[in-house]
Design a protein around this motif. Sequence first.
Motif, mmCIF file in Angstrom:
data_model
loop_
_atom_site.group_PDB
_atom_site.id
_atom_site.type_symbol
_atom_site.label_atom_id
_atom_site.label_comp_id
_atom_site.label_asym_id
_atom_site.label_seq_id
_atom_site.Cartn_x
_atom_site.Cartn_y
_atom_site.Cartn_z
ATOM 1 N N GLN A 55 -68.239 63.943 77.377
ATOM 2 C CA GLN A 55 -67.556 64.532 78.530
ATOM 3 C C GLN A 55 -67.242 63.399 79.684
ATOM 4 O O GLN A 55 -66.779 63.768 80.526
ATOM 5 C CB GLN A 55 -68.459 65.473 79.355
ATOM 6 C CG GLN A 55 -69.233 66.484 78.383
ATOM 7 C CD GLN A 55 -68.392 67.532 78.104
ATOM 8 O OE1 GLN A 55 -67.720 68.273 78.953
ATOM 9 N NE2 GLN A 55 -68.636 68.167 76.656
ATOM 10 N N GLY A 56 -67.279 62.230 79.090
ATOM 11 C CA GLY A 56 -66.842 61.064 80.059
ATOM 12 C C GLY A 56 -67.835 60.345 80.916
ATOM 13 O O GLY A 56 -68.788 60.869 80.798
ATOM 14 N N LEU A 57 -67.593 59.339 81.258
ATOM 15 C CA LEU A 57 -68.386 58.190 81.963
ATOM 16 C C LEU A 57 -68.661 58.485 83.539
ATOM 17 O O LEU A 57 -69.499 58.029 84.054
ATOM 18 C CB LEU A 57 -68.237 56.885 81.812
ATOM 19 C CG LEU A 57 -68.331 56.056 80.563
ATOM 20 C CD1 LEU A 57 -68.052 54.710 80.511
ATOM 21 C CD2 LEU A 57 -69.711 56.504 79.977
ATOM 22 N N GLU A 58 -67.614 59.437 84.094
ATOM 23 C CA GLU A 58 -67.698 59.891 85.351
ATOM 24 C C GLU A 58 -67.656 58.853 86.261
ATOM 25 O O GLU A 58 -66.644 57.847 85.850
ATOM 26 C CB GLU A 58 -68.775 60.779 85.576
ATOM 27 C CG GLU A 58 -68.878 61.777 84.608
ATOM 28 C CD GLU A 58 -69.379 63.454 85.219
ATOM 29 O OE1 GLU A 58 -70.336 63.251 86.088
ATOM 30 O OE2 GLU A 58 -69.302 64.252 84.637
ATOM 31 N N GLU A 59 -68.091 58.802 87.213
ATOM 32 C CA GLU A 59 -67.888 57.708 88.268
ATOM 33 C C GLU A 59 -67.999 56.256 87.711
ATOM 34 O O GLU A 59 -67.174 55.218 87.909
ATOM 35 C CB GLU A 59 -69.056 57.643 89.551
ATOM 36 C CG GLU A 59 -68.326 56.554 90.543
ATOM 37 C CD GLU A 59 -69.078 56.916 91.972
ATOM 38 O OE1 GLU A 59 -69.964 57.579 91.955
ATOM 39 O OE2 GLU A 59 -68.797 55.975 92.659
ATOM 40 N N LEU A 60 -68.768 55.860 86.659
ATOM 41 C CA LEU A 60 -68.923 54.613 85.902
ATOM 42 C C LEU A 60 -67.494 54.214 85.496
ATOM 43 O O LEU A 60 -66.805 53.248 85.456
ATOM 44 C CB LEU A 60 -69.931 54.530 84.817
ATOM 45 C CG LEU A 60 -70.164 53.221 84.118
ATOM 46 C CD1 LEU A 60 -70.427 51.935 85.270
ATOM 47 C CD2 LEU A 60 -71.221 53.593 83.224
ATOM 48 N N GLY A 61 -66.826 55.168 84.873
ATOM 49 C CA GLY A 61 -65.486 55.138 84.267
ATOM 50 C C GLY A 61 -64.714 54.627 85.148
ATOM 51 O O GLY A 61 -63.736 53.777 84.898
ATOM 52 N N LEU A 62 -64.522 55.419 86.412
ATOM 53 C CA LEU A 62 -63.787 55.022 87.305
ATOM 54 C C LEU A 62 -64.052 53.672 87.743
ATOM 55 O O LEU A 62 -63.120 52.816 88.277
ATOM 56 C CB LEU A 62 -63.807 55.935 88.604
ATOM 57 C CG LEU A 62 -63.769 57.487 88.535
ATOM 58 C CD1 LEU A 62 -64.166 58.297 89.690
ATOM 59 C CD2 LEU A 62 -62.263 57.775 87.973
ATOM 60 N N LYS A 63 -65.017 53.126 87.805
ATOM 61 C CA LYS A 63 -65.502 51.786 88.311
ATOM 62 C C LYS A 63 -64.768 50.712 87.313
ATOM 63 O O LYS A 63 -64.287 49.744 87.752
ATOM 64 C CB LYS A 63 -66.968 51.387 88.629
ATOM 65 C CG LYS A 63 -67.490 52.141 89.580
ATOM 66 C CD LYS A 63 -69.108 51.647 89.719
ATOM 67 C CE LYS A 63 -69.665 52.496 90.602
ATOM 68 N NZ LYS A 63 -69.465 52.443 92.106
ATOM 69 N N TYR A 64 -64.998 51.010 86.041
ATOM 70 C CA TYR A 64 -64.279 50.252 85.097
ATOM 71 C C TYR A 64 -62.764 50.190 85.264
ATOM 72 O O TYR A 64 -62.333 48.984 84.900
ATOM 73 C CB TYR A 64 -64.832 50.797 83.785
ATOM 74 C CG TYR A 64 -66.137 50.475 83.196
ATOM 75 C CD1 TYR A 64 -67.146 50.068 84.139
ATOM 76 C CD2 TYR A 64 -66.708 50.797 81.735
ATOM 77 C CE1 TYR A 64 -68.559 50.026 83.641
ATOM 78 C CE2 TYR A 64 -67.887 50.568 81.689
ATOM 79 C CZ TYR A 64 -68.617 50.126 82.259
ATOM 80 O OH TYR A 64 -70.145 49.447 82.035
#
Lengths: 346, 346, 346, 346
Positions: C143-152
Amino acid sequence: MIIVMEPRATQEQIDKVVKAMENKGFRININQGDVMTVIAAIGDRRMFQPASVASFDGVREVKLIQEPFKLASRESQNEDTVVEFENGVKIGGLEKPVIMAGPCSVEENLEGLLEIAHSVKAAGATILRGGAFKPRTSPYEFQGLEELGLKYLAQARKETGLLVVTEVMDTNTVDLVASYADILQVGARNMQNFKLLKALGECGKPVMLKRGAAATIREFLLAAEHIMYNGNPNVILCERGIKGIDSHYSRNTLDLASIPIIKKYSHLPIIVDPSHGTGRRYLIEPMSKASLVCGAHGIMVEVHNDPDNAMCDGAQSLTLSMFDEMMANINQLIGRIDYDNNKALK
Amino acid sequence: MIIVMEPRATQEQIDKVVKAMENKGFRININQGDVMTVIAAIGDRRMFQPASVASFDGVREVKLIQEPFKLASRESQNEDTVVEFENGVKIGGLEKPVIMAGPCSVEENLEGLLEIAHSVKAAGATILRGGAFKPRTSPYEFQGLEELGLKYLAQARKETGLLVVTEVMDTNTVDLVASYADILQVGARNMQNFKLLKALGECGKPVMLKRGAAATIREFLLAAEHIMYNGNPNVILCERGIKGIDSHYSRNTLDLASIPIIKKYSHLPIIVDPSHGTGRRYLIEPMSKASLVCGAHGIMVEVHNDPDNAMCDGAQSLTLSMFDEMMANINQLIGRIDYDNNKALK
Amino acid sequence: MIIVMEPRATQEQIDKVVKAMENKGFRININQGDVMTVIAAIGDRRMFQPASVASFDGVREVKLIQEPFKLASRESQNEDTVVEFENGVKIGGLEKPVIMAGPCSVEENLEGLLEIAHSVKAAGATILRGGAFKPRTSPYEFQGLEELGLKYLAQARKETGLLVVTEVMDTNTVDLVASYADILQVGARNMQNFKLLKALGECGKPVMLKRGAAATIREFLLAAEHIMYNGNPNVILCERGIKGIDSHYSRNTLDLASIPIIKKYSHLPIIVDPSHGTGRRYLIEPMSKASLVCGAHGIMVEVHNDPDNAMCDGAQSLTLSMFDEMMANINQLIGRIDYDNNKALK
Amino acid sequence: MIIVMEPRATQEQIDKVVKAMENKGFRININQGDVMTVIAAIGDRRMFQPASVASFDGVREVKLIQEPFKLASRESQNEDTVVEFENGVKIGGLEKPVIMAGPCSVEENLEGLLEIAHSVKAAGATILRGGAFKPRTSPYEFQGLEELGLKYLAQARKETGLLVVTEVMDTNTVDLVASYADILQVGARNMQNFKLLKALGECGKPVMLKRGAAATIREFLLAAEHIMYNGNPNVILCERGIKGIDSHYSRNTLDLASIPIIKKYSHLPIIVDPSHGTGRRYLIEPMSKASLVCGAHGIMVEVHNDPDNAMCDGAQSLTLSMFDEMMANINQLIGRIDYDNNKALK
């Protein structure tokens, strides 16, 4: 062929399927899953007339693995089919795309037809289109000039050197149309008129087969298979749009991905008809260009010297000058397409 | 007819459309909106062969107001068409729904066909179905017994008193099929085979026309119009499912709302084929019941004495005992449907 | 608005409709046909909340004449919307098409993301795509990394200068996503999530709106209208394929005619996602080229450094070297497209 | 899972797929055909996050064998789910079908709502429908009374004893709607709004999930799976029509075969919304009857005391007296349906 059994299928049901398939000459592999059993039946499905194992108790589904078309497939012939004509025109493979152009229907005004023919030739077309037998949704609409139309087309060919493509609507007139036309067209609504396909298998002339408005690519290639199976290897496919969810802004949904897909699965040439595919004049040029850059072997475009007074489909016909202008752009584009890229699709 | 002009259409463009339509014999009404102009062209659209005004500069869209079919419409005939046969069977109107049943194709085993015929008759069917000419997606599949199949059907009729419905695939065999069958069936893939429709207009027997897999209701009724326009008022429509978004669980999407819709717009009888409409045996009974309670004039069901060895469509064929059981339920249901309710649809 | 009355509508029924529409502030024009009456109601349909006149006795149909979207329409704004970013990237109008590229989802391996970002930038992309919030058909999928993904993604932007486009899935996370992304993407399944569209109208960042899998162009533009109506003029449309009749060979049917159609009816930029539009790697390049020559303002392509181990959609992701090769061909093509031609569409 | 290799796949490519799948914990069976190799990977597909084997060189296609939904499937729960309410109403299984009725949207006139509620209760409804939050295609249309509408519904429940079903549009308002409603409805356009489905998994109230306009049955059941996976077993499915090829005569195509199909594959209750499914008042009664005889666990119908002045969907709303008349017919029909027949579907 893969036979998926129901989760609660009994051993007896499984055994019955296995035995029936073995009797048909298939080799059997059983894939016993945790929940379901999958029976692989290996062999030539085409020998297996009654696909009736789907009706056995305990069978959930039968899935084909190998595509059911054979002569039309890349597996049976890796080299592209190139349809060649006496005057040197070639359709398919890495040949330069062909341009087919002309009026929706051949009309009583022979001079008009000749004017169109000379004009589209000058712009770069090598094949003249025009309907003498017209399938019409309503019986109240113009049904075509029939043999007179064929004579007019032959006259235009004589004067211009263009090849002629025209539609044949039923088995009765195959010989008649074949005696005038260079390419016999099957309309989208007749794509699964199997008696007609059979007759065209025996007609001795190349056939252009239009995709049905709701035909899957598999059904399309199986329709080509009917023609090939009956003796005619010169089949040209034509994408002309499928029924989509939105007929408000365009008549059909042109399925351009079908072009590289068909080039992967089949060796047959594929062209695009953006006129019927969209039904709107302003969409012809962008869709023609898109078709050619994604690998189409040609396009077929409706052109009329006087669309406002055409007997059919005026709204999607280009005028002679519009066609000139479009062809100027397209000739530039064709010159730049690297056709070797398409080779990669095989 | 309503002609919608582009927001920036000039007065000159508007005038040109108006003049052209007046020349065709239409009365003109101009509806001048704040942004767009809408021209109403009043008169019989069927006289207006070239719908080419759509091609005029400044025209955005042409919308039909009156349905383009005429003979098939409620406006031209308010009373339901009831197709009657010499043995008293009637299809349409407020008559009791008819049951057509039999194998997908007529096979070499005549005894099997006779067994099916006797059995479905005993269960309540009055019409025997069975294909002698079989349209098949693949050329490698069984194409039917042709005239021998017709002879077998005639034999079954003689022994049981059932009427016979069977498919005709092309113009060449219309006379042959008409000499054996009581009802000539047009398959879904031939719904817009206009030469065939024309020939059936002249064949002198009732025709059962199946809806094409992607045909709109308007196209369906226009196909019926072709038959009627060529002289045959006895057209029975057949809903058999359209291509949907999901062919995984059922072969087609049965469009049952088409039944009350067609009864509103047309006087022709409409029956349902749940066998082709779903392609799954377990769906036949619920869809048959649903068809009948929403107003179908009959159903056509595939029944086989030995589906596991059928030459086609075994997976969707009922066995004789399944059909018996279903008919017991359906006969109960039919007895209870208040057919006067359907009257309200007109 | 055009109100088509039933053939047998009474004068009383007609009068009732006329009076109701006059009360709503419409001017009325009556078009009295031979069979049917057509009432034209002239005025701004948007004022007319209850379209309930369709329910009146004797009314057959209500047809819109003017498109129901306003802010998104060419009529309200003739100049193309060009979405501009601080770093000079522009999307829309006659600007050079933009290339958006990156992985389906942002994964735990930050190094992999940075490798992809550097690589696609070198090949010509200016915008990095990657999902941090992933809508998945099944709850058992990643379902995605959520905020961590945004940081990346923000990290990748910092290192490469690429802009970032990423999906937002619900109203709760609009602010969060807007704090990281340059463009907020609405997925096809959320195209009519109206609360989300409203929130995006107020988010202060450009929005890329994907077309729903069964959305008509009118519905698509009305969804854009929701965003614009709530205050955000920077909407980028994205064609990503619709559900077609054939999901065997491609995941969706890419509707490329929608590009010139949308350019005629709207001033908003329109890009194409051939990755989701086809779901097959070998179709990405031909469909990208086709999109660009028919006028798309850009493309969005899935690229992964290791598709065989991607967390989603590996089968439709290009490798870095495949993307390089495709971009070499596309950069050549872009250089040659005469974008002035597109001007003609207005 | 079945992995179909390309006809020309190398042994090395096959080995790579096998090894990758073994590493993921699958058992492998190789089915070596004459032309193609089929690899069966046996094990729980849900463990297999990255379905990326589809991207491997030499892979033609990956086919699921087991349905990807689990909690919603008959395999995991053979007994029908019956959703029960405190007042004794039950939905599902062999219970008597439920009737949900009420206006499209809750409007400012509370008296009108109460009149409708009393009237539909007297006719046999047990659940009141009505939208407080209204998803609207256009931003210019009535968006609902929001919390005031919920209060009105609660008032109607208090006065009549009817249960209340009403739509929730986003995660932010789940708690609010759950505090008023007995059943929370997910609209067709939100069927794959996964954040909303997750929130509803945790809301503690039964959920009615409408099928998306282009959702396959598998996608529909996977959407239900999202709700169940997040903790809520009380999901009621609702068929409301899919986009078809013909929106001229009806708004959507009601897919009634989905009812027996869903009853075979899932234990969840399934009801039908003929109002949105057809969009035409005269089609409600025949489609309601058809739904019930083919096994629906209930119907949901739009009813309004004054459709000509309704804030939305007047054309498909029945008047109070039309609903009375329809219910008289339907109550008769329900009494006669032999629900034990439906048992056979399991």
